[in-house]
Design an enzyme around this catalytic site. Structure first.
Site, PDB file in Angstrom:
ATOM      1  N   ALA A  59      66.796   5.798 -35.815  1.00  0.00           N
ATOM      2  CA  ALA A  59      67.614   5.977 -36.901  1.00  0.00           C
ATOM      3  C   ALA A  59      68.724   7.354 -36.980  1.00  0.00           C
ATOM      4  O   ALA A  59      69.758   7.433 -37.238  1.00  0.00           O
ATOM      5  CB  ALA A  59      66.563   6.149 -38.130  1.00  0.00           C
ATOM      6  N   TYR A  60      67.938   8.404 -36.072  1.00  0.00           N
ATOM      7  CA  TYR A  60      68.727   9.507 -36.005  1.00  0.00           C
ATOM      8  C   TYR A  60      69.985   9.299 -35.203  1.00  0.00           C
ATOM      9  O   TYR A  60      71.053   9.675 -35.605  1.00  0.00           O
ATOM     10  CB  TYR A  60      67.928  10.527 -35.322  1.00  0.00           C
ATOM     11  CG  TYR A  60      68.473  11.882 -35.031  1.00  0.00           C
ATOM     12  CD1 TYR A  60      69.121  12.735 -36.119  1.00  0.00           C
ATOM     13  CD2 TYR A  60      68.654  12.073 -33.933  1.00  0.00           C
ATOM     14  CE1 TYR A  60      69.503  13.867 -35.825  1.00  0.00           C
ATOM     15  CE2 TYR A  60      69.477  13.496 -33.677  1.00  0.00           C
ATOM     16  CZ  TYR A  60      69.870  14.320 -34.551  1.00  0.00           C
ATOM     17  OH  TYR A  60      70.345  15.479 -34.179  1.00  0.00           O
ATOM     18  N   ALA A  61      69.692   8.742 -33.988  1.00  0.00           N
ATOM     19  CA  ALA A  61      70.770   8.507 -33.257  1.00  0.00           C
ATOM     20  C   ALA A  61      71.853   7.618 -33.696  1.00  0.00           C
ATOM     21  O   ALA A  61      73.045   7.440 -33.712  1.00  0.00           O
ATOM     22  CB  ALA A  61      70.262   7.652 -31.996  1.00  0.00           C
ATOM     23  N   SER A  74      72.610   7.509 -36.961  1.00  0.00           N
ATOM     24  CA  SER A  74      73.363   8.316 -37.875  1.00  0.00           C
ATOM     25  C   SER A  74      74.495   9.117 -37.172  1.00  0.00           C
ATOM     26  O   SER A  74      75.753   9.499 -37.674  1.00  0.00           O
ATOM     27  CB  SER A  74      72.504   9.605 -38.741  1.00  0.00           C
ATOM     28  OG  SER A  74      71.919  10.322 -37.894  1.00  0.00           O
TER      29      SER A  74
END
Length: 245
Positions: free
Chosen positions: A153-155, A157
């Site tokens: 999810a971070y990647a 974003s």
């Protein structure tokens, strides 16, 4: 008011590990610096005081990066104090890790708001306000191409940050403004080190050919390059990771 020849920089998330290093480096390079914060006014003011003690110019500004009215007000305050803005560095961001299968969707929404909407709001203000010869530096992550588990999810974003950054560089044709992103690898900040045992840190430090974890100062070096002399680098993602993929 500062001298009209003084270049002015805004650093969002300017009290964080990388943000603080960027603030200090740009101040050393002669920039008047606006230190942006959300919750920690004391830390921001301490940073400003330290710059003043070294003969530099600095102010602190606050506001949720995802709130367009708050950020417009922050840009207004900087322009009122220093006469304009030449460089915007977007270090503000949050990282919440979990496998995609089990990630709390509230965490996904939080990262979307800060990392995507926040970067978009600040980039929008920068596109409208940066002076000719200026630079916008957004922040991605090397994980966009390293595919570490739990970083999905971070990647995602940060993949969105890269997309908007590269498009904006083309949209600003003719304005003499560069738009790039820095994509750090593992960097020794409180955000990154939190929750990791020494064995994990040791393994990560061996992953890059240079056999160490990056420092906030390493990342600030890349930002200073893009903010200053690197006028022919535009619409790029600069991987600052010691050769880690």
């Amino acid at each position: 008011m500062t001298d009209t020849h003084t270049r002015v920089a805004l650093v969002t998330g300017g009290t964080g590990g990388i943000g603080r290093a960027v603030v200090e480096r740009l101040a050393q390079d002669g920039f008047a610096v606006a230190v942006h914060y959300v919750g920690n006014k004391v830390k921001a003011d301490e940073t400003v005081t330290a710059i003043h003690a070294q003969g530099g110019a600095a102010i602190s500004v606050s506001g949720d990066v995802a709130d367009e009215n708050a950020m417009a007000a922050a840009f207004d305050a900087i322009e009122q104090e220093f006469g304009g803005i030449d460089v915007v560095v977007n270090t503000a961001g949050i990282m919440l890790l979990a496998p995609i299968a089990t990630l709390n969707l509230d965490d996904l929404d939080r990262m979307h708001r800060t990392n995507i909407r926040g970067t978009f709001v600040v980039s929008q203000q920068a596109a409208r306000r940066l002076r000719g010869g200026g630079a916008l530096v957004n922040f991605s992550t090397s994980v966009t191409r390293l595919q570490f588990p739990t970083y999905g999810a971070y990647a995602a974003s940060k993949g969105a940050v890269e997309a908007m950054t590269l498009v904006l560089a083309r949209e600003l044709r003719g304005k003499d403004i560069t738009v790039n992103a820095v994509a750090p690898g593992p960097t020794a900040t409180p955000l990154f080190l939190e929750g990791k045992d020494q064995a994990t840190i040791d393994n990560l430090s061996k992953a890059a050919p240079l056999e160490r974890i990056g420092t906030p100062e390493d990342i600030a070096e890349a930002v200073a390059f893009l903010a200053g002399p690197a006028r022919w680098i535009n619409g790029q993602v600069l991987y600052a990771n010691g050769g880690l993929g």
